[in-house]
Scaffold this active site. Structure first.
Site, PDB file in Angstrom:
ATOM      1  N   HIS A 230       0.829  -1.211   0.000  1.00 19.67           N
ATOM      2  CA  HIS A 230       0.000   0.000   0.000  1.00 19.67           C
ATOM      3  C   HIS A 230       0.867   1.267   0.000  1.00 19.67           C
ATOM      4  O   HIS A 230       2.043   1.245   0.374  1.00 19.67           O
ATOM      5  CB  HIS A 230      -0.938   0.008   1.201  1.00 19.67           C
ATOM      6  CG  HIS A 230      -0.212   0.063   2.525  1.00 19.67           C
ATOM      7  ND1 HIS A 230       0.351   1.218   3.019  1.00 19.67           N
ATOM      8  CD2 HIS A 230       0.035  -0.895   3.436  1.00 19.67           C
ATOM      9  CE1 HIS A 230       0.909   0.971   4.185  1.00 19.67           C
ATOM     10  NE2 HIS A 230       0.740  -0.305   4.461  1.00 19.67           N
TER      11      HIS A 230
ATOM     12  N   GLU B 222      -1.754  -7.154   8.011  1.00 18.29           N
ATOM     13  CA  GLU B 222      -0.376  -6.989   8.445  1.00 18.29           C
ATOM     14  C   GLU B 222      -0.098  -7.820   9.688  1.00 18.29           C
ATOM     15  O   GLU B 222      -1.016  -8.237  10.411  1.00 18.29           O
ATOM     16  CB  GLU B 222      -0.090  -5.491   8.705  1.00 18.29           C
ATOM     17  CG  GLU B 222       1.320  -5.156   9.165  1.00 18.29           C
ATOM     18  CD  GLU B 222       2.435  -5.555   8.209  1.00 18.29           C
ATOM     19  OE1 GLU B 222       2.614  -6.780   7.986  1.00 18.29           O
ATOM     20  OE2 GLU B 222       3.150  -4.667   7.705  1.00 18.29           O
TER      21      GLU B 222
END
Length: 199
Positions: free
Chosen positions: A9, A79
């Protein structure tokens, strides 16, 4: 397996400050949105068969701005759960644990809903994602794109190459970049890493 594209990202406030960010759902910064839009030419020039994306806002925004459509949200792409180290920088952790290293030591336990993960835990999730990507490639033509987070994608790369999860430490990964995992003579290889659009 055909090529697997990894997208980290774009920039967030915490990726800029170095704060560990797992479940804190931060949006992209202006620069992060610019990074994400810049990825479109690197991805749309390929035939994309499937897109899997982390549930976090920063990953979903990146996928959308990069022109990736039909993305399926998969919690296994989240994550590394940083437990008690959420929002804390490595420098701050080293004040009390000077030899601490994420890829071998994991994290200190956090609240019950975010207890933290060790390298093997993240590696197990990465293995599940690789199995899902392999299945997707068997059901569609084209490559598979994974839009996720730095530490998770580093562990996934290690597992793809047949290395232990801790070997993710070898693969530094910048925000707003594309990587490609492929094969050569039937063996997994790292085909491209930290690719950014030409300036």
């Amino acid at each position: 397996m055909s090529d697997l594209f990894l997208v980290r990202h774009g920039e967030t406030e915490w990726s800029l400050s170095g704060q560990h960010t797992s479940w804190t759902d931060l949006p992209l910064t202006d620069r992060g949105r610019e990074q994400a839009r810049g990825l479109a030419p690197l991805l749309t020039s390929h035939h994309i068969g499937a897109v899997l994306v982390s549930p976090m806002k920063r990953a979903r925004q990146t996928a959308e701005l990069a022109g990736l459509t039909g993305a399926l949200v998969d919690a296994d792409l989240s994550e590394w759960d940083y437990g008690a180290y959420e929002g804390v920088t490595t420098q701050e952790i080293h004040r009390t644990r000077p030899d601490w290293f994420l890829f071998t030591d994991g994290v200190a336990p956090g609240p019950p809903e975010h207890p933290g993960e060790g390298p093997e835990d993240v590696g197990a999730r990465a293995d599940r994602i690789l199995a899902k990507a392999h299945a997707a490639l068997g059901n569609t033509e084209g490559c598979v794109v994974l839009v996720a987070h730095g530490h998770f994608l580093r562990v996934l790369t290690a597992r793809y190459l047949g290395l232990p999860a801790s070997a993710g430490a070898l693969f530094q990964l910048a925000t707003g970049t594309v990587c490609r995992l492929g094969t050569e003579h039937g063996r997994p290889v790292l085909a491209a890493w930290n690719v950014r659009p030409a300036s």
